[in-house]
Design an enzyme around this catalytic site. Structure first.
Site, PDB file in Angstrom:
ATOM      1  N   LEU A 105      -2.765 -60.103  24.136  1.00 34.73           N
ATOM      2  CA  LEU A 105      -4.215 -59.871  24.079  1.00 34.73           C
ATOM      3  C   LEU A 105      -4.858 -61.098  23.452  1.00 34.73           C
ATOM      4  CD1 LEU A 105      -4.480 -56.150  22.821  1.00 34.73           C
ATOM      5  CD2 LEU A 105      -4.641 -57.015  25.167  1.00 34.73           C
ATOM      6  N   ASP A 106      -6.082 -61.407  23.874  1.00 29.30           N
ATOM      7  CA  ASP A 106      -6.809 -62.547  23.308  1.00 29.30           C
ATOM      8  C   ASP A 106      -7.088 -62.302  21.818  1.00 29.30           C
ATOM      9  OD1 ASP A 106      -6.826 -63.617  25.824  1.00 29.30           O
ATOM     10  OD2 ASP A 106      -8.845 -62.901  26.307  1.00 29.30           O
ATOM     11  N   PHE A 107      -7.427 -63.384  21.144  1.00 29.45           N
ATOM     12  CA  PHE A 107      -7.689 -63.387  19.699  1.00 29.45           C
ATOM     13  C   PHE A 107      -8.638 -62.258  19.272  1.00 29.45           C
ATOM     14  CE2 PHE A 107      -9.901 -65.564  16.047  1.00 29.45           C
ATOM     15  CZ  PHE A 107      -8.789 -65.691  15.224  1.00 29.45           C
TER      16      PHE A 107
END
Ligand code: URA
Length: 239
Positions: A105-107
């Protein structure tokens, strides 16, 4: 130590001073245990997770681990990062150094992250052919309409890779929020799909992967998958 699947006699020759030919004798003398049972054939398979004991000494003992984590915002989906907290930093598990992430998952994306040391399982979960839906709750900067539903069902063309996304299911929950289910995981896929409509994703939260749901798990917490959850992922086979 070699960890790929191999035949018992090959495994013994590669991991001890005994040869392939010696293995027959070791078996006849009942000196090898595989997962607690006396080995009976040189052709028995030794997998990554088979516990192999020779003369009471454990040659290999690696148990499979399957965890879920509720990822907070501002955490990197990586095992190491010089600047930021990683999802691995949030895990307390004796085998945590063996784990890899199944679908990053992105930041700033929050929600369900799966971690395992079982590469075959993570490959299966990630294959679009397995048809395990990854479901996200999304908040957008602009209002949604039915055009999105049709476009996502048809597939969005990503020019950079020259691919069209597989049919995705969009349920509009309110003017600016929706639930989106995908069976694949391309780089920044959700943001790029809404990007097609120049609609910026303000928040993104993964609520489930197939039958595994985040429900009841606090932000930042992790837990092992239950046997039922694991079994449910097995029942989703390629069609
Ligand atoms: N799609 C995205 O754009 N970001 C994520 O973190 C996950 C899916």
């Amino acid at each position: 130590m070699k960890l790929e699947t191999s035949r018992l006699d090959r495994f013994i020759s590669q991991n001890t001073d005994y040869s392939i030919a010696d293995t027959r004798l070791l078996i006849a003398q009942k000196r090898i245990l595989l997962d607690g049972r006396v080995a009976h054939s040189i052709q028995q398979k030794v997998t990554k997770f088979t516990r192999v004991v020779l003369d009471g000494n454990c040659l290999k003992d690696l148990s499979p681990v399957y965890l879920m984590l509720n990822k907070p915002r501002g955490v990197v989906s990586a095992t190491k990062d010089p600047k930021h907290t990683t999802v691995l930093d949030l895990i307390q598990h004796p085998q945590k150094d063996e784990l890899h992430i199944v679908g990053r998952l992105d930041f700033n994306t929050t929600g369900l992250v799966l971690l395992t040391n079982d590469g075959a399982w993570s490959r299966r979960i990630s294959l679009p052919e397995t048809k395990l839906a990854k479901t996200y709750e999304v908040t957008l900067s602009k209002p949604l309409n039915d055009e999105y539903i049709a476009a996502f069902r048809e597939g969005i063309h990503f020019a950079y890779e020259n691919i069209t996304t597989r049919p995705a299911q969009l349920e509009i929950l309110s003017e600016n929020s929706a639930r989106l289910s995908l069976i694949e995981g391309k780089y920044h896929q959700v943001k790029r799909m809404f990007g097609f409509f120049q609609n910026e994703v303000l928040s993104l939260h993964r609520v489930s992967v197939g039958p595994i749901s985040l429900e009841g798990l606090e932000v930042g917490q992790s837990r092992p998958l239950t046997p039922n959850e694991l079994a449910a992922t097995e029942s989703h086979g390629p069609c």
